[in-house]
Design an enzyme around this catalytic site. Structure first.
Site, mmCIF file in Angstrom:
data_model
loop_
_atom_site.group_PDB
_atom_site.id
_atom_site.type_symbol
_atom_site.label_atom_id
_atom_site.label_comp_id
_atom_site.label_asym_id
_atom_site.label_seq_id
_atom_site.Cartn_x
_atom_site.Cartn_y
_atom_site.Cartn_z
ATOM 1 N N CYS A 106 0.833 -1.208 0.000
ATOM 2 C CA CYS A 106 0.000 0.000 0.000
ATOM 3 C C CYS A 106 0.862 1.250 0.000
ATOM 4 O O CYS A 106 0.543 2.248 -0.625
ATOM 5 C CB CYS A 106 -0.878 0.055 1.237
ATOM 6 S SG CYS A 106 -1.464 -1.521 1.795
ATOM 7 N N SER A 107 1.970 1.182 0.729
ATOM 8 C CA SER A 107 2.786 2.369 0.911
ATOM 9 C C SER A 107 3.545 2.754 -0.342
ATOM 10 O O SER A 107 4.097 3.847 -0.412
ATOM 11 C CB SER A 107 3.766 2.169 2.073
ATOM 12 O OG SER A 107 3.056 2.063 3.284
#
Lengths: 190, 202
Positions: free
Chosen positions: B95-96
Site C-alpha cells: 500500500c505504501s
C-alpha cells in the site's frame, strides 16, 4: 601473503560460475561477480546501438560494450527512486558529455516488480534516456538479494575483468562530481 | 477474532515495504520507518466476498478526506469517471508504494477524465502522517474509519480482520461500476490494468 590472498580471491571469483557468484539472498558487493541475468534487448535501434547489441532477443548485461556498467535497481512505485530520478539523469548526461566516460561507461535501470508498461511510464515521466528493463516478477530482484531501492551497482564489463562488481550504493545518489570521479578512478585502474 | 491479527498484517506489509522500497543506508530522513518492521509471512490473498458486480450502480458513500472536506461519490456524477483505490491499511508495504506510484500517473487519470479516490479504513490522523511521509499525494485520500469500513463493506471488500482488500473499482460518469479488480493483497496491481479499464469506458 596479502598479494597472494588477493590473487587467490580474484582467481576464485573468476572461476566461480556466474550464477553462483552471489547467493540468492545476498546483495551484491564489491568483489562479487554480477549474477547471471538476462534482459530483453530494447526495441529501439538507438538503445540497442548504445548497448552494442546487434539484434533483438535476450542478452547478458555483461556483454554490453564498454568498460564499466552502472546498474540502477529501481521501482516506479518507490518514492525515493522518483526523487532520485533527476539526479540519475544528470549522471547519464554527465557521462555522455565526458570525453573520458562516454562510450566507456554505460547505464541501465532495472525496474523491480514493474511491468513493461510501468517501466515505460517511469521513463516517459522522468524523460530517462538510458535503457530501462522490467523485472515484473522480482526474479532479478531476488537474485540480487532483494536490495532496497534505489540501489546502484558499478561493474566492470571490460574484457579483462568481466562482470566484477566494483562498487555498490543504496539510497540517495552521491554528488555528481563524486560519482563521475569514482567512474574515472575505476577506468584509470583498468 | 484474534486482536493481534491486523497488527501482524500491518507489520508484515511494513517488512515487505522495507525489502522493496524503503531507503537504503544513504537516506537518513526515512530511517524511522525501519523501526516498525515485523514479518508474519504471506497473507491470505483475498478475504472477502464482493457485494457488487460490473454493471451495478456503485454504492453511495460520503467520507471525510485529508483536506477536511466530505467527499461523496455522487459529486462526480455526470462530470468525472472515478477510480476508487481501496488499500488494506496505512503503514503497510504494498500500500505504501502503490499510491506513490499513482503520484506520477496523474496525467493518465486526467487524460481519461477520471478522478482517483484513495480509501483506507484508517483514521484521518494516521492517513495524514502516512501520506506526509510519502511526500504528499495529488488525489483525495478518504478515511473509511467510522463506521469502521462502512464503504468497503458496501462494496464487499472488507476483510475479516477489519482491513480492506487491495481493490480497484472503475465507475463511469453515470455512477455505474465498469470494472472491478480485487488483487492478491500481497501484490500490487499493474498500472496498465487501470489504463486499459479507463480506455474501455471512453
Amino acid at each position: 601473503m596479502k598479494t597472494f590472498c588477493l590473487r587467490l580471491t580474484v582467481v576464485l571469483l573468476l572461476l566461480a560460475p556466474p550464477g553462483m557468484a552471489t547467493s540468492a539472498e545476498k546483495a551484491p558487493a564489491a568483489g562479487d561477480l554480477l549474477v547471471d541475468i538476462r534482459l530483453d534487448a530494447p526495441e529501439t535501434p538507438d538503445q540497442r546501438a548504445y548497448l552494442g547489441l546487434s539484434e533483438e532477443g535476450r542478452f547478458d548485461p555483461r556483454t554490453i560494450t564498454g568498460q564499466l556498467l552502472v546498474i540502477e535497481i529501481f521501482s516506479m512505485y518507490c518514492p525515493h527512486c522518483q526523487r532520485e530520478a533527476p539526479a540519475v539523469n544528470r549522471l547519464y548526461q554527465a557521462i555522455e558529455a565526458s570525453e573520458t566516460l562516454r562510450g566507456r561507461v554505460k547505464m541501465i535501470g532495472i525496474g523491480v516488480g514493474n511491468s513493461a508498461y510501468e517501466v515505460d511510464h517511469f521513463r516517459k515521466h522522468y524523460q530517462i534516456a538510458f535503457p530501462l528493463f522490467p523485472d515484473e516478477d522480482f526474479i532479478i530482484h531476488k537474485s540480487v538479494g532483494e536490495v532496497r531501492t534505489p540501489f546502484f551497482i558499478i561493474a566492470s564489463i571490460g574484457p579483462n575483468d568481466k562482470g566484477r562488481v566494483l562498487w555498490t550504493g543504496a539510497g540517495t545518489m552521491d554528488k555528481l562530481e563524486a560519482f563521475t570521479n569514482r567512474l574515472n578512478g575505476f577506468l584509470s585502474l583498468d | 477474532m484474534n486482536p493481534s491479527k491486523p497488527l501482524m498484517q500491518m507489520m508484515a506489509c511494513a517488512a515487505m515495504l522495507l525489502a522493496v522500497v524503503a531507503p537504503g543506508p544513504c537516506i537518513a530522513q526515512n530511517q524511522s520507518i525501519t523501526t516498525m518492521i515485523y514479518d508474519p509471512g504471506p497473507l491470505k490473498p483475498v478475504d472477502s466476498v464482493l457485494k457488487v458486480k460490473v454493471g451495478d450502480p456503485a454504492p453511495p458513500f460520503s467520507l471525510p478526506s485529508l483536506t477536511g472536506e466530505i467527499i461523496s461519490l455522487a459529486q462526480y456524477r455526470g462530470t468525472r469517471n472515478v477510480v476508487i483505490s481501496f488499500v488494506p491499511a496505512a503503514w503497510t508495504p504494498v500500500c505504501s508504494d502503490q499510491w506513490p506510484g499513482y503520484n506520477i500517473a496523474g496525467d493518465i487519470f486526467k487524460q481519461h477524465d477520471a478522478i482517483l479516490l484513495g480509501i483506507t479504513v484508517d483514521n484521518l490522523p494516521t492517513l495524514y502522517a502516512w501520506t506526509r511521509q510519502m511526500g504528499g499525494l495529488w488525489f483525495p485520500v478518504l478515511s473509511d474509519f467510522w463506521p469502521h469500513g462502512g464503504a468497503a463493506q458496501r462494496f464487499g471488500v472488507l476483510r475479516t480482520d477489519g482491513t480492506a482488500e487491495r481493490a480497484l473499482f472503475i465507475i463511469d460518469k453515470a455512477g455505474i461500476i465498469r470494472n472491478i479488480m480485487v488483487s492478491d493483497i500481497n501484490r500490487r496491481p499493474d498500472l496498465k490494468d487501470i489504463v486499459d479499464a479507463l480506455q474501455a469506458i471512453q
